[in-house]
Design an enzyme around this catalytic site. Structure first.
Site, mmCIF file in Angstrom:
data_model
loop_
_atom_site.group_PDB
_atom_site.id
_atom_site.type_symbol
_atom_site.label_atom_id
_atom_site.label_comp_id
_atom_site.label_asym_id
_atom_site.label_seq_id
_atom_site.Cartn_x
_atom_site.Cartn_y
_atom_site.Cartn_z
ATOM 1 N N GLU A 7 -6.007 2.995 3.814
ATOM 2 C CA GLU A 7 -6.529 3.443 5.103
ATOM 3 C C GLU A 7 -8.028 3.711 5.114
ATOM 4 O O GLU A 7 -8.682 3.513 6.124
ATOM 5 C CB GLU A 7 -5.808 4.726 5.557
ATOM 6 C CG GLU A 7 -4.339 4.541 5.897
ATOM 7 C CD GLU A 7 -4.109 3.727 7.166
ATOM 8 O OE1 GLU A 7 -5.078 3.437 7.877
ATOM 9 O OE2 GLU A 7 -2.950 3.381 7.419
ATOM 10 N N ASP A 40 0.853 -1.184 0.000
ATOM 11 C CA ASP A 40 0.000 0.000 0.000
ATOM 12 C C ASP A 40 0.890 1.236 0.000
ATOM 13 O O ASP A 40 2.068 1.159 0.358
ATOM 14 C CB ASP A 40 -0.967 -0.001 1.185
ATOM 15 C CG ASP A 40 -0.334 -0.550 2.450
ATOM 16 O OD1 ASP A 40 0.909 -0.615 2.511
ATOM 17 O OD2 ASP A 40 -1.063 -0.913 3.381
HETATM 18 C C1 LIG Z 1 -3.535 -1.275 9.561
HETATM 19 C C2 LIG Z 1 -4.595 -0.291 9.911
HETATM 20 O O1 LIG Z 1 -4.432 0.464 10.836
HETATM 21 N N1 LIG Z 1 -5.693 -0.287 9.137
HETATM 22 C C3 LIG Z 1 -6.822 0.557 9.379
HETATM 23 C C4 LIG Z 1 -7.892 0.229 8.366
HETATM 24 C C5 LIG Z 1 -9.049 1.204 8.418
HETATM 25 C C6 LIG Z 1 -10.372 0.558 8.214
HETATM 26 C C7 LIG Z 1 -11.553 1.488 8.139
HETATM 27 N N2 LIG Z 1 -11.251 2.791 7.632
HETATM 28 C C8 LIG Z 1 -12.200 1.604 9.516
HETATM 29 O O2 LIG Z 1 -11.880 2.543 10.261
HETATM 30 O O3 LIG Z 1 -13.032 0.766 9.855
HETATM 31 C C9 LIG Z 1 -7.359 0.329 10.787
HETATM 32 O O4 LIG Z 1 -7.889 1.291 11.362
HETATM 33 O O5 LIG Z 1 -7.270 -0.796 11.322
#
Ligand SMILES: CC(=O)N[C@@H](CCC[C@H](N)C(=O)O)C(=O)O
Length: 384
Positions: free
Chosen positions: A133, A74
């Site tokens: 993200e 990413d």
């Molecule tokens: C690895 C990481 O931190 N990923 C994010 C993915 C975001 C998912 C989505 N936008 C949400 O907030 O549900 C995370 O917050 O885990």
């Protein structure tokens, strides 16, 4: 020669200085292309995607073309104001690679540069994917159609950096590595009024507070304790001043669960509770539950058993079997379509992912490159 630590650290530091939000990664895109352009081009084909402007696909031509091994990184940053004090801190105000995607990109470039010079047995597809993200970049990439018959990997790999693991350690597990997530957005509308006349108004501070309290019973009362789930409401705003009854409130949060079934179960409970609060407090609640491509990251049994067996016996790899984590990843969508393995790469930081203080240990970069060039070579050899 393939990119070495002395090349990759300055590349990482440059990427760290130019973080961009999902789908806006134009400077990053141009910089990545400039690094890829310096690699030997004989085996490489580069594909950009008109409908997903900041994505880059690179195919490495193998000795055979009937199998393709995919590797994804990413490329987006976060809306976080950096406070690391690093000499190569973000030059983009209010934006930071606080989730370590600069490490991910540096490792991907290192691996790609190796295979650009060492022809693999089969074709390989490197994916530089925007918007992990917030905007389901993995799903967008898949649905763009760019992974057509000539470009669709048969198996796929990716990692996420992990501040809790020693620098350079590889962490993985069989089954689910990361949760599936679902964003919650609730907008409450009632009737504002004078603080002195609550009977003539309809207070969204009270309705919103009740909603928060009730949503926070889902995990304790509606989730099988042997399983798990998370409901976090990270944002709640309402009203303007102490003597005006608030006519509006906004609540945002996220659901996390290790299975899609549990995620959907929690989503249903959120809907029911929202309907109940709207009725009880005589207000309107616009609810948006948005899962996008953030499915649970479910590692494929066969490929992951091979990955873990390889990493356990590799002399220069510190392999650690990890537990599932409630972080989300839109790699969950890709791995739902294409079997593969996601793993962690330790970066040893006292600060967590998304922290404005997070400084990954750069020794992880070459450790990640070496572990994965070794493993992907092994994976290629299996296709002989
Ligand atoms: C690895 C990481 O931190 N990923 C994010 C993915 C975001 C998912 C989505 N936008 C949400 O907030 O549900 C995370 O917050 O885990």
């Amino acid at each position: 020669m393939a990119l070495q630590e002395a090349d990759l650290i300055p590349i990482y530091q440059h990427l760290h200085q130019i973080p961009e939000l999902g789908l806006e990664e134009h400077e990053t895109h141009a910089y990545l292309l400039s690094i890829i352009a310096k690699m030997p081009q004989d085996l490489l084909t580069i594909k950009t995607i008109p409908t997903l402007e900041t994505a880059i696909l690179v195919k490495v031509s193998g000795k055979r073309h009937d199998y393709r091994i995919g590797y994804r990184t990413d490329i987006d940053g976060l809306p976080v104001t950096e406070a690391t004090g690093l000499p190569f801190a973000s030059q983009h105000p209010g934006k930071m690679h606080a989730c370590g995607h600069d490490i991910h990109m540096s490792v991907a470039l290192g691996i790609l540069s190796y295979f650009a010079e060492n022809q693999p047995e089969t074709d390989m597809i490197f994916m530089f994917q925007p918007a992990e993200e917030n905007a389901s970049g993995g799903k967008r990439l898949y649905e763009s159609g760019a992974l057509d018959a000539e470009w669709l990997p048969d198996e796929i790999f990716a990692f996420h950096d992990n501040p809790d693991l020693p620098a350079g350690a590889i962490g993985c597990r069989m089954g689910t590595l990361f949760a599936g997530t679902c964003e919650i957005h609730a907008h409450l509308t009632g009737k504002s009024g004078h603080a002195a006349f609550p009977h003539n108004a309809n207070d969204m501070v009270v309705a919103g507070s009740a909603l928060v309290q009730q949503l926070q019973t889902i995990v304790s009362r509606n989730v099988d304790p042997i399983q798990s789930g998370v409901v976090t409401l990270g944002h709640f705003t309402a009203g303007t001043i102490g003597n005006v009854i608030a006519g509006e409130a906004q609540i945002d949060g996220t659901i996390r669960a290790l299975t899609q079934e549990m995620n959907l179960h929690i989503q249903r409970r959120v809907r029911t509770i929202v309907e109940g609060i709207a009725l009880a407090y005589d207000c309107n609640i616009d609810l948006d539950l948005h899962q996008g491509g953030y499915y649970p990251v479910e590692n494929n049994d066969k490929i992951t058993a091979d990955f873990m067996a390889y990493m356990k016996q590799a002399a220069d790899v510190n392999f650690i079997e990890t537990r599932p984590a409630m972080t989300g990843e839109d790699f969950g969508f890709l791995i739902h379509q294409i079997p593969g393995t996601m793993f962690w790469l330790g970066v040893d930081s006292p600060y967590s992912l998304h922290s404005e203080h997070m400084v990954p240990h750069t020794s992880a970069i070459m450790a990640g490159v070496n572990a994965m060039t070794g493993y992907l070579t092994h994976r290629n050899e299996l296709q002989k």
